[in-house]
Design a protein around this motif. Structure first.
Motif, short mmCIF file in Angstrom:
data_model
loop_
_atom_site.label_atom_id
_atom_site.label_comp_id
_atom_site.label_asym_id
_atom_site.label_seq_id
_atom_site.Cartn_x
_atom_site.Cartn_y
_atom_site.Cartn_z
N ALA A 255 0.83 -1.21 0.00
CA ALA A 255 0.00 0.00 0.00
C ALA A 255 0.86 1.26 0.00
O ALA A 255 0.54 2.25 -0.68
CB ALA A 255 -0.93 -0.01 1.21
N GLN B 9 -6.64 2.53 0.92
CA GLN B 9 -5.65 3.39 0.26
C GLN B 9 -4.96 4.27 1.30
O GLN B 9 -5.61 4.99 2.07
CB GLN B 9 -6.34 4.28 -0.78
N ASP C 19 0.07 11.34 -0.80
CA ASP C 19 -0.34 10.96 -2.14
C ASP C 19 -0.82 12.21 -2.87
O ASP C 19 -1.69 12.95 -2.38
CB ASP C 19 -1.46 9.92 -2.07
#
Length: 281
Positions: free
Chosen positions: A17, A53, A76
């Motif tokens: 992940a 996520q 991210d």
């Protein structure tokens, strides 16, 4: 919980992940050494999750259970601009505050890393100092003032005495890890692993210790800004570094004043300045 988002400590099963995050960082060392990173006793890494996520990671490293250095901050790019990094670090800082032995919380950021600096500003973690990371790959090309080799100090108590005589706020404990100066670092093992050289005049000294940060370095700890004005300084550094056959180079943290005195920066790989932030708790 933050709405539908969740913060939890990462383990080895989260490696994939973390690898799937779109951070824009090429050859991210956090991804590369992730299994080793989270297995260290003094290291903790957390993730902010949106379902399965990971949208941000951060953590901290403790030194002697008293100093906590924040780091590993990654976000991210698909989730930028929503305050996730600030939120995650705030939760981590809240946890660190629960440890009764922790007396200082800090972080290192490159001077150009405006997002990270803004996060630390929001969290009221002020700047303490800045320094240039300098890697000397060819110390024999440095043109210091010629002079005799400095005297090597092998007595452990004398090494400790020299360090205790310093009047400094920050100590270059490891490469990438300057910390507030504290005699707690001066363990027998730390001193035994550190070569110590005293100048002929007796008013300057240096410590040189191997340090592994991806590559192996001879980490020079010098506490004045006049390395290029001290006779025999670089001759002594070269002499000691030649005894460390596996090193990738000599590492040294430089203040702004010390950096300004480098006669030829081509013989040193001087990186962008880093800023040490921190506060006592």
């Amino acid at each position: 919980m933050n709405g539908v988002l969740q913060v939890r400590r990462l383990d080895v099963q989260d490696h994939e992940a973390v690898s799937n995050m779109e951070t824009g960082i090429e050859d991210d060392y956090v991804v590369r050494i992730f299994p080793d990173l989270i297995s260290r006793r003094n290291n903790v890494v957390y993730g902010l999750f949106d379902g399965d996520q990971i949208i941000a990671v951060a953590g901290y490293t403790t030194f002697y259970d008293q100093y906590a250095m924040l780091g590993r901050l990654r976000s991210d790019r698909r989730y930028h601009g929503k305050g996730h990094a600030t939120y995650l670090l705030k939760q981590i800082i809240n946890e660190v505050h629960q440890h009764p032995s922790i007396k200082w919380i800090g972080a290192n950021t490159q001077i150009s890393n405006s997002p990270a600096r803004k996060v630390l500003e929001k969290l009221s973690i002020p700047q303490m100092t800045s320094f240039y990371p300098a890697k000397v790959t060819h110390p024999h090309l440095l043109e210091g003032i010629d002079g005799p080799l400095w005297d090597k100090i092998t007595d452990r108590d004398r090494k400790r005495e020299l360090l205790q005589s310093l009047s400094i706020d920050v100590f270059p404990y490891e490469a990438y890890y300057p910390l507030p100066f504290d005699e707690i670092y001066l363990t027998d093992d730390y001193l035994d692993a550190s070569a110590c050289y005293l100048s002929p005049t007796g008013d300057r000294f240096m410590m040189i210790r191997e340090d592994q940060k991806k590559y192996l370095y001879a980490n020079v700890k010098y506490f004045w800004n006049d390395a290029f004005k001290q006779p025999g300084f670089w001759k002594t550094v070269l002499h000691e570094s030649e005894q460390h056959t596996d090193i990738d180079g000599v590492w040294m943290d430089l203040t702004q004043d010390a950096y300004a005195q480098i006669p030829d920066t081509d013989v040193m790989e001087v990186g962008e300045p880093w800023m040490l932030h921190g506060l006592f708790v």
